[in-house]
Scaffold this motif. Structure first.
Motif, PDB file in Angstrom:
ATOM      1  N   GLN A  67      40.799  77.979   9.800  1.00  0.00           N
ATOM      2  CA  GLN A  67      42.181  78.658   9.844  1.00  0.00           C
ATOM      3  C   GLN A  67      41.904  80.071  10.280  1.00  0.00           C
ATOM      4  OE1 GLN A  67      45.176  77.300   9.055  1.00  0.00           O
ATOM      5  NE2 GLN A  67      44.144  75.301   8.774  1.00  0.00           N
ATOM      6  N   VAL A  68      42.932  80.682  10.003  1.00  0.00           N
ATOM      7  CA  VAL A  68      43.181  82.098  10.637  1.00  0.00           C
ATOM      8  C   VAL A  68      43.267  83.142   9.255  1.00  0.00           C
ATOM      9  CG1 VAL A  68      44.345  83.707  12.027  1.00  0.00           C
ATOM     10  CG2 VAL A  68      43.953  81.373  12.735  1.00  0.00           C
ATOM     11  N   GLN A  69      42.590  84.325   9.344  1.00  0.00           N
ATOM     12  CA  GLN A  69      42.815  85.258   8.615  1.00  0.00           C
ATOM     13  C   GLN A  69      42.973  86.658   9.248  1.00  0.00           C
ATOM     14  OE1 GLN A  69      39.374  83.648   8.674  1.00  0.00           O
ATOM     15  NE2 GLN A  69      40.429  81.879   7.239  1.00  0.00           N
ATOM     16  N   SER A 115      40.476  86.718  12.414  1.00  0.00           N
ATOM     17  CA  SER A 115      39.342  85.880  12.798  1.00  0.00           C
ATOM     18  C   SER A 115      39.470  84.419  12.077  1.00  0.00           C
ATOM     19  CB  SER A 115      38.159  86.497  11.659  1.00  0.00           C
ATOM     20  OG  SER A 115      38.708  86.480  10.286  1.00  0.00           O
ATOM     21  N   GLY A 116      38.591  83.716  12.651  1.00  0.00           N
ATOM     22  CA  GLY A 116      38.767  82.088  12.301  1.00  0.00           C
ATOM     23  C   GLY A 116      38.693  81.463  13.635  1.00  0.00           C
ATOM     24  N   ASN A 117      39.209  80.319  13.870  1.00  0.00           N
ATOM     25  CA  ASN A 117      39.219  79.418  15.063  1.00  0.00           C
ATOM     26  C   ASN A 117      40.461  79.900  15.831  1.00  0.00           C
ATOM     27  OD1 ASN A 117      38.546  77.319  16.657  1.00  0.00           O
ATOM     28  ND2 ASN A 117      39.607  75.656  15.703  1.00  0.00           N
TER      29      ASN A 117
END
Length: 122
Positions: free
Chosen positions: A1-3, A25-27
């Motif tokens: 996921q995304v943070q 950050s994340g994919n």
């Protein structure tokens, strides 16, 4: 996921400056729009500014000229330079990421950071 993680908030005297940062950050392959919102006590969350991946920007009319949004696409990071701060700018500032592309698909959600407190004393 995304943070999303914001930083740079704090206490400043009226007339001072602060620079907020928000790193995603994340994919992530790319992020179309990143923005800053704020929410003062007892008020609704409002748009401060947002910026697209091509550098085009949109500001709340009342803040244009004092606040400047920028981003580093390579770092998936958005910044908010706030100058000539006023007590009315006191709020929790949130960043968001919209239309986040993972490389083969777009995430179906917008993502928000946890918020960073900005307090401007008179």
């Amino acid at each position: 996921q995304v943070q999303l993680v914001e930083s740079g908030g704090g206490l400043v005297q009226a007339g001072g400056s602060l620079r907020l940062s928000c790193a995603a950050s994340g994919n992530i392959f790319s992020i179309t729009t990143m923005g800053w919102y704020r929410q003062a006590p007892g008020k609704q969350r409002e748009l401060v500014a947002n910026i697209n991946s091509d550098g085009s920007t949109n500001y709340a009319a009342s803040l244009k000229g004092r606040f400047t949004i920028s981003r580093d696409n390579a770092k998936n990071t958005v910044y908010l330079q706030m100058n000539t701060l006023k007590p009315v700018d006191t709020a929790v500032y949130y960043c968001d990421a919209e239309k986040v592309y993972a490389g083969t698909y777009y995430y179906p959600f917008d993502y928000w950071g946890q918020g960073t407190q900005v307090t401007v004393s008179s």
